[in-house]
Write an enzyme that holds these catalytic residues in place. Structure first.
Site, PDB file in Angstrom:
ATOM      1  N   ARG A 110       0.841  -1.183   0.000  1.00 39.02           N
ATOM      2  CA  ARG A 110       0.000   0.000   0.000  1.00 39.02           C
ATOM      3  C   ARG A 110       0.889   1.250   0.000  1.00 39.02           C
ATOM      4  O   ARG A 110       1.955   1.265   0.605  1.00 39.02           O
ATOM      5  CB  ARG A 110      -0.835  -0.031   1.274  1.00 39.02           C
ATOM      6  CG  ARG A 110      -1.798   1.132   1.453  1.00 39.02           C
ATOM      7  CD  ARG A 110      -2.965   1.033   0.535  1.00 39.02           C
ATOM      8  NE  ARG A 110      -4.059   1.878   0.987  1.00 39.02           N
ATOM      9  CZ  ARG A 110      -5.074   2.205   0.205  1.00 39.02           C
ATOM     10  NH1 ARG A 110      -5.137   1.778  -1.038  1.00 39.02           N
ATOM     11  NH2 ARG A 110      -6.057   2.951   0.661  1.00 39.02           N
ATOM     12  N   THR A 388      -9.891   0.294 -10.012  1.00 39.23           N
ATOM     13  CA  THR A 388      -8.883  -0.487  -9.300  1.00 39.23           C
ATOM     14  C   THR A 388      -8.893  -1.759 -10.090  1.00 39.23           C
ATOM     15  O   THR A 388      -9.729  -1.931 -10.974  1.00 39.23           O
ATOM     16  CB  THR A 388      -9.334  -0.712  -7.841  1.00 39.23           C
ATOM     17  OG1 THR A 388      -9.226   0.514  -7.134  1.00 39.23           O
ATOM     18  CG2 THR A 388      -8.524  -1.759  -7.106  1.00 39.23           C
ATOM     19  N   THR A 406      -3.940  -0.677  -7.350  1.00 38.52           N
ATOM     20  CA  THR A 406      -4.697   0.462  -7.872  1.00 38.52           C
ATOM     21  C   THR A 406      -3.910   1.758  -7.862  1.00 38.52           C
ATOM     22  O   THR A 406      -2.877   1.874  -7.217  1.00 38.52           O
ATOM     23  CB  THR A 406      -5.968   0.668  -6.992  1.00 38.52           C
ATOM     24  OG1 THR A 406      -6.812   1.630  -7.576  1.00 38.52           O
ATOM     25  CG2 THR A 406      -5.618   1.137  -5.587  1.00 38.52           C
ATOM     26  N   ASN A 408      -6.086   4.252  -7.292  1.00 41.99           N
ATOM     27  CA  ASN A 408      -7.303   4.738  -6.632  1.00 41.99           C
ATOM     28  C   ASN A 408      -8.372   5.026  -7.686  1.00 41.99           C
ATOM     29  O   ASN A 408      -8.979   4.088  -8.161  1.00 41.99           O
ATOM     30  CB  ASN A 408      -7.069   5.933  -5.715  1.00 41.99           C
ATOM     31  CG  ASN A 408      -8.278   6.183  -4.811  1.00 41.99           C
ATOM     32  OD1 ASN A 408      -9.073   5.257  -4.622  1.00 41.99           O
ATOM     33  ND2 ASN A 408      -8.436   7.366  -4.291  1.00 41.99           N
ATOM     34  N   ASP A 430      -7.784   8.294   0.397  1.00 45.64           N
ATOM     35  CA  ASP A 430      -8.329   7.232   1.254  1.00 45.64           C
ATOM     36  C   ASP A 430      -8.100   7.507   2.741  1.00 45.64           C
ATOM     37  O   ASP A 430      -8.652   6.813   3.587  1.00 45.64           O
ATOM     38  CB  ASP A 430      -7.716   5.869   0.888  1.00 45.64           C
ATOM     39  CG  ASP A 430      -8.429   5.223  -0.299  1.00 45.64           C
ATOM     40  OD1 ASP A 430      -9.513   5.704  -0.672  1.00 45.64           O
ATOM     41  OD2 ASP A 430      -7.904   4.251  -0.850  1.00 45.64           O
ATOM     42  N   SER A 459      -7.704   1.022   3.443  1.00 46.98           N
ATOM     43  CA  SER A 459      -8.176   0.524   2.152  1.00 46.98           C
ATOM     44  C   SER A 459      -9.350  -0.422   2.349  1.00 46.98           C
ATOM     45  O   SER A 459      -9.595  -0.910   3.449  1.00 46.98           O
ATOM     46  CB  SER A 459      -7.020  -0.228   1.475  1.00 46.98           C
ATOM     47  OG  SER A 459      -7.462  -0.870   0.315  1.00 46.98           O
ATOM     48  N   SER A 460     -10.060  -0.680   1.254  1.00 51.25           N
ATOM     49  CA  SER A 460     -11.089  -1.715   1.271  1.00 51.25           C
ATOM     50  C   SER A 460     -10.688  -2.907   0.402  1.00 51.25           C
ATOM     51  O   SER A 460     -11.455  -3.864   0.268  1.00 51.25           O
ATOM     52  CB  SER A 460     -12.412  -1.156   0.736  1.00 51.25           C
ATOM     53  OG  SER A 460     -12.827  -0.063   1.509  1.00 51.25           O
ATOM     54  N   GLY A 480     -13.698  -1.554  -6.721  1.00 53.48           N
ATOM     55  CA  GLY A 480     -15.010  -1.015  -6.382  1.00 53.48           C
ATOM     56  C   GLY A 480     -15.027  -0.130  -5.147  1.00 53.48           C
ATOM     57  O   GLY A 480     -16.084   0.133  -4.590  1.00 53.48           O
ATOM     58  N   GLY A 481     -13.846   0.325  -4.706  1.00 57.10           N
ATOM     59  CA  GLY A 481     -13.810   1.227  -3.559  1.00 57.10           C
ATOM     60  C   GLY A 481     -14.484   0.584  -2.358  1.00 57.10           C
ATOM     61  O   GLY A 481     -14.224  -0.574  -2.026  1.00 57.10           O
TER      62      GLY A 481
HETATM   63  O1  DON Z   1      -7.937   1.110  -1.341  1.00 56.62           O
HETATM   64  C1  DON Z   1      -9.111   1.359  -1.556  1.00 56.62           C
HETATM   65  O2  DON Z   1     -10.029   0.925  -0.886  1.00 56.62           O
HETATM   66  C2  DON Z   1      -9.455   2.210  -2.763  1.00 56.62           C
HETATM   67  N1  DON Z   1      -8.362   3.092  -3.080  1.00 56.62           N
HETATM   68  C3  DON Z   1      -9.769   1.300  -3.891  1.00 56.62           C
HETATM   69  C4  DON Z   1     -10.176   2.054  -5.119  1.00 56.62           C
HETATM   70  C5  DON Z   1     -11.040   1.308  -6.015  1.00 56.62           C
HETATM   71  O3  DON Z   1     -11.408   0.192  -5.782  1.00 56.62           O
HETATM   72  C6  DON Z   1     -11.488   2.047  -7.194  1.00 56.62           C
HETATM   73  N2  DON Z   1     -12.433   1.347  -7.905  1.00 56.62           N
HETATM   74  N3  DON Z   1     -12.956   0.608  -8.390  1.00 56.62           N
END
Ligand code: DON
Length: 577
Positions: A110, A388, A406, A408, A430, A459-460, A480-481
């Site tokens: 990360r 991502t 990612t 982001n 984030d 992060s997710s 998917g954030g």
């Molecule tokens: O780390 C995270 O949770 C976010 N930066 C992830 C970003 C993401 O999944 C974007 N989209 N689909």
């Protein structure tokens, strides 16, 4: 409190009383001819990724005798060329890997806040969070981790030299790639928003005549090919201490960014112990903090174990109600407790304990949604974005790798560092810029995820591996954030509770609740009758765009591999040999 609990007794929270045997998993399905959706089937090795060219690179490495880690490293480098929306050298992510002998480990690469980062760096003069600063400025980038992470994986668990794994990416960057539909669309829509203001980025990703990209045209990335060649020759040092570090540091210095050479030199990828749990007799492994994914997937599964989802049925109002309510509690806890474990004490044992889950399950009323405001106050998401990428690899020996990495949002900050050809992330968004103010995914947080030098933003991302009887069974993950956690959760529940084969589990419509906003987000495809029932139970249902883009591989008892790429992505591919 008593009244509320008494209310829930009307409904089917039977298993909490301990009177009945725990609900069982459905019979496993690897797909039969009569199914609607069919997995890709291969015997010797498989790669599932968002991009066909990158998948092919991984399959070639497997065929040449590389193991799953080798293939994953090669796919990671290839995606940095073929899928600049999220594939990267200038970003970061997580790898979860499980060897054929059952050793499971997590690699955290990360991004990290630079040493000059500070708590209020994303606030404007009025003290409000300024998302422009955290998303599209030079301040938006954390110190990238991908090059260190892939190198660590290669050194500890790979078999082929790093240079051989980078070679296909160099060819793709220098000879050029055929722009597919997904890339053309994303460059034309999202790329245009973030790349055009930066001359370095514009020169690479924007057509000189200003016309939109068309499918079938060629994208050459000479500068990126040069950077890749440096890494292939000199190793990660080229990126963290050598010429590329110079490029990144001078780009930042010239434009008010904070990443300096010392930040790059100090960056380390970290091997961590995965979060583990059990679900109806399966073993669950997923990403530990600084991802929130593993903890909350296990937490939600623990809650769901108290309900008979198989009996309720996929897409039933009962199953969706129980899942949505469980999700709210998990996301509320996320906002309070989760952050970089090297800076804050994350109470992961408590959050993933079966007892705590049972206490939350007892609060769930199947006939009435608890308003999020009663769980904790919050605000609505300002806007949304999506990019991502996840890929999964399994080799002939049974080694399995799941990687989510990612920049982001689409194309990260949109800033290419100097003439490196490397797009920089906007992962600093984030962090929680201000307690209670939602980030780009509508996620709120507090002290635990405040900006601090050297800290990694929460992060997710949830690369996840499920095993049964000690044998790897399902390898999955998604972008998917904030919706990553619930997307991966549904892959697990669809496979275990609803007995879907991996392609069906992938294709099935998805839904999501993240506590704040108080909204049950659903994809199209659920019965309007079900949605009406959920509304009547107090859920605020909103049909919204698709969520997630899973890339998954399931391993049958005979070692046969069953894979599925997500129909929500256009040019993704699962292939093997
Ligand atoms: O780390 C995270 O949770 C976010 N930066 C992830 C970003 C993401 O999944 C974007 N989209 N689909």
């Amino acid at each position: 409190m008593m009244g509320r609990f008494a209310g829930s007794l009307i409904v089917s929270v039977l298993f909490l009383q301990g009177a009945t045997a725990a609900p069982a998993a459905a019979p496993v399905s690897y797909g039969v001819e009569a199914d609607t959706f069919h997995p890709v089937k291969e015997q010797n090795g498989m790669v599932a990724s968002v991009d066909a060219l990158a998948t092919q690179v991984g399959v070639d490495i497997l065929k040449q005798g590389g193991n799953a880690v080798d293939a994953a490293v090669a796919v990671g480098y290839a995606l940095a060329v073929t899928h600049p929306q999220a594939g990267n050298l200038g970003g970061g992510g997580f790898m979860l890997l499980r060897t054929a002998s059952g050793h499971t480990t997590a690699i955290d690469f990360r991004e990290m806040a630079p040493t000059r980062a500070s708590r209020d760096m994303f606030l404007d003069a009025q003290g409000n969070a300024d998302s422009k600063k955290s998303l599209t400025s030079h301040l938006a980038s954390g110190v990238p981790g991908t090059v260190a992470g892939l190198a660590l994986a290669n050194k500890e668990y790979g078999t082929l030299p790093l240079s051989r794994l980078i070679a296909p990416a160099i060819t793709l960057a220098s000879k050029g790639i055929v722009v597919d539909e997904a890339l053309a669309d994303d460059l034309n829509v999202y790329g245009k928003e973030v790349l055009i203001d930066h001359p370095n980025s514009k020169a690479i990703f924007y057509r000189p005549d200003g016309n939109p990209w068309k499918r079938g045209e060629t994208l050459v990335q000479r500068d990126l090919a040069h950077s890749l060649t440096l890494i292939a020759k000199q190793g990660p040092e080229a990126f963290y201490k050598g010429k590329i570090a110079d490029q990144i540091a001078s780009e930042m210095a010239a434009h008010g960014g904070l990443i300096g050479k010392a930040d790059l030199a100090n960056y380390r990828a970290i091997e961590r112990k995965p979060i583990s749990g059990t679900y109806r007799g399966y073993e669950v492994y997923s990403m530990p903090p600084p991802s929130s994914g593993g903890i909350h997937i296990v937490q939600i599964l623990n809650i769901l174990e108290n309900f008979d989802l198989a009996k309720m049925g996929f897409g039933s109002a009962d199953a969706m109600q129980v899942m949505a309510e469980a999700e709210k509690y998990a996301y509320a806890d996320r906002s309070e407790y989760l952050g970089d474990p090297d800076f804050v004490k994350v109470p992961w044992q408590a959050l993933t304990s079966k007892d705590y889950a049972k206490s939350l399950a007892q609060k769930i009323d199947i006939s009435k949604a608890r308003p999020s405001s009663e769980i904790k106050p919050g605000k609505l998401a300002p806007y949304e974005s999506n990019q991502t990428t996840h890929f999964s690899v399994v080799d002939k020996q049974g080694n399995a790798v799941a990687v989510t990495y990612t920049l982001n949002t689409y194309f990260g900050s949109g800033i290419v560092a100097g003439s490196s050809g490397i797009l920089m992330n906007n992962e600093m968004d984030d962090f929680s810029a201000k307690p209670g103010t939602p980030n780009v995914y509508g996620l709120v947080g507090g002290e635990a995820n405040a900006v601090q030098p050297y800290k990694r933003p929460l992060s997710s991302m949830s690369p996840t591996i499920i095993a049964k009887g000690g044998k790897t069974w399902l390898v999955t993950g998604s972008p998917g954030g904030s919706r990553i956690i619930t997307t991966v959760l549904q892959m697990v529940v669809n496979s275990i509770d609803f007995g879907m084969n991996v392609a069906e589990a992938t294709n099935a419509p998805r839904f999501h609740h993240q506590w704040l906003p108080d909204q049950l987000r659903v994809e199209k495809g659920f019965s309007p009758d079900t949605l009406k029932l959920l509304e009547a139970r107090g859920q605020h249902v909103k049909v919204m765009p698709t969520m997630g883009s899973t890339q998954s591989i399931m391993i049958g008892p005979d070692g046969m591999l069953y894979g599925a790429s997500d129909p929500r992505a256009i040019d993704d591919l699962t292939a093997g040999y």
